[in-house]
Design a protein around this motif. Structure first.
Motif, PDB file in Angstrom:
ATOM      1  N   SER A 361      45.681 -46.065  23.404  1.00 22.49           N
ATOM      2  CA  SER A 361      44.862 -47.051  22.701  1.00 22.49           C
ATOM      3  C   SER A 361      43.450 -46.526  22.498  1.00 22.49           C
ATOM      4  N   TYR A 362      42.893 -46.904  21.381  1.00 23.46           N
ATOM      5  CA  TYR A 362      41.501 -46.580  21.059  1.00 23.46           C
ATOM      6  C   TYR A 362      40.745 -47.903  20.933  1.00 23.46           C
ATOM      7  N   ILE A 363      39.675 -48.054  21.738  1.00 21.88           N
ATOM      8  CA  ILE A 363      38.958 -49.334  21.825  1.00 21.88           C
ATOM      9  C   ILE A 363      37.571 -49.182  21.211  1.00 21.88           C
ATOM     10  N   LYS A 364      37.258 -50.175  20.395  1.00 22.66           N
ATOM     11  CA  LYS A 364      35.929 -50.213  19.787  1.00 22.66           C
ATOM     12  C   LYS A 364      35.353 -51.616  19.969  1.00 22.66           C
ATOM     13  N   LYS A 365      34.117 -51.710  20.563  1.00 18.58           N
ATOM     14  CA  LYS A 365      33.475 -53.000  20.831  1.00 18.58           C
ATOM     15  C   LYS A 365      32.280 -53.189  19.905  1.00 18.58           C
ATOM     16  N   ASN A 366      32.092 -54.454  19.473  1.00 22.76           N
ATOM     17  CA  ASN A 366      30.991 -54.785  18.576  1.00 22.76           C
ATOM     18  C   ASN A 366      30.416 -56.147  18.970  1.00 22.76           C
ATOM     19  N   GLU A 367      29.085 -56.258  18.959  1.00 26.58           N
ATOM     20  CA  GLU A 367      28.431 -57.549  19.217  1.00 26.58           C
ATOM     21  C   GLU A 367      28.451 -58.399  17.958  1.00 26.58           C
ATOM     22  N   ALA A 424      28.264 -62.940  22.173  1.00 29.64           N
ATOM     23  CA  ALA A 424      29.705 -62.741  21.995  1.00 29.64           C
ATOM     24  C   ALA A 424      29.995 -61.278  21.623  1.00 29.64           C
ATOM     25  N   THR A 425      31.149 -60.815  22.054  1.00 32.46           N
ATOM     26  CA  THR A 425      31.565 -59.438  21.777  1.00 32.46           C
ATOM     27  C   THR A 425      32.978 -59.433  21.211  1.00 32.46           C
ATOM     28  N   LEU A 426      33.187 -58.585  20.220  1.00 30.37           N
ATOM     29  CA  LEU A 426      34.527 -58.433  19.625  1.00 30.37           C
ATOM     30  C   LEU A 426      35.054 -57.050  19.992  1.00 30.37           C
ATOM     31  N   SER A 427      36.185 -57.029  20.696  1.00 27.52           N
ATOM     32  CA  SER A 427      36.800 -55.766  21.105  1.00 27.52           C
ATOM     33  C   SER A 427      38.070 -55.558  20.284  1.00 27.52           C
ATOM     34  N   ILE A 441      46.692 -40.719  20.523  1.00 26.99           N
ATOM     35  CA  ILE A 441      45.318 -41.194  20.335  1.00 26.99           C
ATOM     36  C   ILE A 441      44.823 -40.933  18.918  1.00 26.99           C
ATOM     37  N   ALA A 442      45.304 -39.817  18.329  1.00 26.88           N
ATOM     38  CA  ALA A 442      44.908 -39.525  16.943  1.00 26.88           C
ATOM     39  C   ALA A 442      45.489 -40.572  15.988  1.00 26.88           C
ATOM     40  N   ARG A 443      46.746 -40.945  16.211  1.00 32.94           N
ATOM     41  CA  ARG A 443      47.347 -41.969  15.357  1.00 32.94           C
ATOM     42  C   ARG A 443      46.668 -43.323  15.561  1.00 32.94           C
ATOM     43  N   ALA A 444      46.261 -43.611  16.797  1.00 32.59           N
ATOM     44  CA  ALA A 444      45.568 -44.883  17.053  1.00 32.59           C
ATOM     45  C   ALA A 444      44.220 -44.907  16.323  1.00 32.59           C
TER      46      ALA A 444
END
Length: 573
Positions: A361-367, A424-427, A441-444
């Motif tokens: 999994s590849y995780i990206k968080k944004n406020e 608030a945070t969006l993951s 991970i590359a495909r994710a």
């Protein structure tokens, strides 16, 4: 000690002892004398010798075995003495009763070249089943234009059923005994070329041959004095033969139907892949091992088709006693192809499965700049290019704005959790499979997913996209929305199919909470406009007690007791 003689009979080399040779020689000489003034006598003698050679071959276990007097006597008994046969239809005109004693002979299936349009298959089948050839030819027409199976079945019969070349084989094709009389009659019929005369001679010779059988005792088999047990045994044998024929027909139908289906599948899948027929792109999406589709189709064709071919061949062997063997070379070749196909499919399967060995999994968080006491609206956005109504785990093909092919899926899930943060945070968690960590991970990372925040409204895409080169590797997107305490959230009705709820993982929103204002609290939520409190979602927080007796953990579903006695676990499920 007997002297042996080497002879050439019907083009076949035999070892025969001297006494047997003298008797056989005298027998053939007497036949030649009886046929001295007959038309086509040389051809008749040649066919008789060929038939005797065939009968000798049936009795010899190997080429070095010597023919003895006993074998010669058996052959003479089968063929009959020349003086027993007089092929003259006038002798039998006043003896119609002998026709009633005609014994039933087992027929053998041959292709009839004398009455053929293509290969003689229809005429041979007509002789075998005792019907007119026109009905068989009509049946082929129905099979070709109706079920579509006639062409393949006809070709297989053409290959496997032998042609009636010799006079003896042509006689066996009609079910008559192969003896001197019938061989002579068959050849004379060819010279006369008159159908009615041939019919009369056939009836007369058949009667004469059956009279000889009466002299040798076969009359006792068909006589009215047959015992009850003999009749019962005959009836049982008939039923068993009928059942065996039925099994043979069933095997032929199953084998032929499967072979035809495999041929159609091979051409529609394999050939279509070679010439790139549109419509098969979805099949290529799941081919993560990049194995040529035509090669897989060919391997499946041989792996499945060869056993069903032998099933079809077994059915023919049951129905046709004298079916021509395909030969050991063909059998071992097919066996080798089958083993090679199985090994190939196993390799393809392992290669395909290895592409799903790792899930990363590849995780990206944004406020989101949503604070406590704010109200957040959540909606799903759809696109006219991407239909999200199909199964969530499936992928489909589409074209982007630049006309390039891409894959898309609606495998998107939304979860809501509380947080002690003030914002608030969006993951966004993108997941995919691969044969190793790097590939997965590359495909994710190559999964494309977009969202947008407008006036405190969170707009989430109802789909994810990725390039077709990434293939289908269980790509999915999980969205976790972390909301501060006392935040109010409103999920639109179009988010219902995308909300994932699980108490044990701390998810605070279920699909029942759509179209309602929900206040986020510490590890629970409260519906502000629900008609009853059943819509409120609370996280199941276990109660932990530690004392001198040990440690006790209790929840609604699980109770754990750790003490000096050990560990005790009780579950309500």
């Amino acid at each position: 000690m007997n002297k042996t003689v080497n002879i050439n009979l019907g083009g076949i080399f035999f070892h025969i002892d001297e006494d047997a040779y003298l008797k056989l020689q005298g027998y053939l000489e007497s036949i030649k004398r009886s046929l001295a003034n007959s038309q086509g006598s040389d051809e008749i003698i040649a066919d008789i010798e060929a038939r005797i050679a065939e009968l000798f071959n049936e009795r010899l276990q190997n080429n070095k075995q010597v023919i003895r007097l006993r074998e010669v006597d058996e052959i003479i008994s089968i063929m009959g003495q020349p003086e027993d046969y007089v092929v003259d239809e006038e002798i039998f005109e006043d003896d119609p009763s002998t026709n009633q004693n005609k014994s039933t002979r087992s027929k053998k299936l041959f292709r009839d070249p004398d009455n053929s349009y293509i290969s003689g298959v229809s005429s041979g089948l007509a002789h075998y089943f005792g019907i007119d050839a026109i009905w068989v030819r009509l049946a082929w027409i129905l099979l070709v234009f109706g079920a579509g199976t006639g062409v393949l079945l006809y070709i297989l019969l053409w290959i496997l059923v032998p042609e009636a070349k010799t006079t003896a084989e042509k006689i066996m094709m009609t079910g008559e005994p192969v003896n001197i009389s019938n061989i002579e009659k068959k050849i004379k019929d060819g010279f006369d070329n008159v159908s009615q005369v041939a019919k009369n001679v056939s009836d007369s010779v058949s009667k004469a041959a059956k009279n000889v059988d009466l002299k040798k005792g076969t009359n006792s088999i068909k006589s009215t004095s047959k015992t009850f047990f003999d009749s019962l045994a005959d009836a049982v044998m008939i039923l068993l033969k009928i059942f065996a024929k039925f099994i043979g027909i069933l095997l032929i139908i199953i084998g032929a139907s499967t072979l035809i289906a495999l041929v159609i599948g091979l051409f529609s899948m394999g050939v279509a892949d070679i010439i790139h027929i549109p419509g098969l792109d979805n099949l290529d999406l799941v081919n993560v091992g990049n194995t040529p589709i035509w090669l897989v189709s060919l391997a499946i064709f041989f792996a499945v088709g060869i056993p069903f071919f032998f099933l079809f061949y077994l059915g023919l062997k049951i129905l046709i006693n004298n079916l021509k063997s395909i030969g050991n070379i063909a059998k071992f070749t097919l066996l080798g192809l089958w083993i090679l196909s199985i090994i190939t499919l196993v390799i393809f399967g392992i290669r395909q499965a290895s592409e799903h060995a790792f899930e990363e999994s590849y995780i990206k968080k944004n406020e989101l700049f949503i604070k406590a006491n704010d109200t957040l609206m959540v909606k799903m956005t759809h696109s006219d290019k991407f239909n999200s109504s199909f199964s969530r785990d499936d992928f489909k093909l589409a074209h982007d704005d630049n006309g390039n092919k891409i894959m898309y899926s609606s495998d998107v899930r939304i979860m809501v959790k509380s947080t002690s943060d003030t914002v608030a945070t969006l993951s966004i968690i993108k997941s995919a499979n691969g044969r190793n960590y790097e590939t997965a991970i590359a495909r994710a990372k190559n999964i494309n997913y977009h969202y947008e925040v407008k006036n405190k409204t969170l707009l989430l895409d109802a789909f994810l996209t990725t390039d077709i080169k990434n293939k289908y590797n269980d790509q999915e997107v999980d969205i976790i929305l972390y909301l501060p305490e006392n935040t109010v959230v409103y999920f639109s009705s179009n988010t219902e199919d995308f909300i994932r709820h699980n108490n044990h993982e701390g998810h605070l929103i279920s699909d029942k909470n759509t179209n309602h204002f929900i206040r986020i609290m510490d590890n629970n939520s409260k519906c502000l406009d629900c008609p009853d409190e059943d819509f409120n979602v609370e996280v199941d927080t276990p109660e932990v007690k530690i004392d001198s007796d040990g440690i006790k953990v209790e929840s609604d579903e699980v109770k754990i007791n750790i003490s000096s006695k050990g560990i005790e676990i009780k579950s309500d499920q």
